[in-house]
Design a protein around this motif. Sequence first.
Motif, short mmCIF file in Angstrom:
data_model
loop_
_atom_site.label_atom_id
_atom_site.label_comp_id
_atom_site.label_asym_id
_atom_site.label_seq_id
_atom_site.Cartn_x
_atom_site.Cartn_y
_atom_site.Cartn_z
N TYR A 34 0.83 -1.20 0.00
CA TYR A 34 0.00 0.00 0.00
C TYR A 34 0.86 1.26 0.00
N ASP A 37 -0.90 7.01 1.33
CA ASP A 37 -2.20 7.70 1.34
C ASP A 37 -3.30 6.92 0.62
N THR A 38 -3.13 5.62 0.48
CA THR A 38 -4.12 4.78 -0.18
C THR A 38 -5.31 4.55 0.75
N GLU A 39 -6.50 4.73 0.21
CA GLU A 39 -7.71 4.45 0.98
C GLU A 39 -7.94 2.93 0.99
N THR A 40 -8.06 2.37 2.18
CA THR A 40 -8.21 0.93 2.30
C THR A 40 -9.17 0.60 3.44
N GLY A 41 -9.73 -0.57 3.35
CA GLY A 41 -10.58 -1.06 4.43
C GLY A 41 -10.01 -2.33 5.02
N VAL A 113 -7.95 -2.69 -2.73
CA VAL A 113 -8.46 -1.33 -2.91
C VAL A 113 -9.54 -1.29 -3.99
N LEU A 117 -13.34 -0.20 -3.15
CA LEU A 117 -13.95 0.95 -3.82
C LEU A 117 -14.96 0.53 -4.89
#
Length: 140
Positions: A34, A37-41, A113, A117
């Motif tokens: 990652y 600043d990667t958006e992850t859950g 990701v 998303l």
Amino acid sequence: MARFLPEGESLLVRTDFTDDTAWAQTLAAVIASYDEDTETGLTPVDDVNFNGLTATELADLVDGQTYVFLADTTTMTDPEHPLLAVDTSDADARGDCDGVFRIAPFAMAEVEVNFFLSNMDFEDYANSVDDDGVFRGFDR
């Protein structure tokens, strides 16, 4: 023993507890995949109650998750530590899981990701694995 998956969309569940070093290496490689600043859950689940959990048994545990990643025996014993991606999108209705494919840890962010998303579907990746059944990225 009752098993309950924690809340979260992108669960990475450890199901083999034979090698703590392999787990640490796998998790470190996943996290390194990652960008800052990667958006992850992504939610790693390191709970011995899931020892031996199979993809089929996931059907009884999913609660809204459409996919789950497993760190299983293959993950711990294969030098590349490929994770198992499991499609659970219809598990509640059918009582089983739809499909599986493996992911090299360094490609985890790309897959997770896009799932998180909803940019790409499970089949997009399952149909893009190498001959050995492992997804290593589209640019490889």
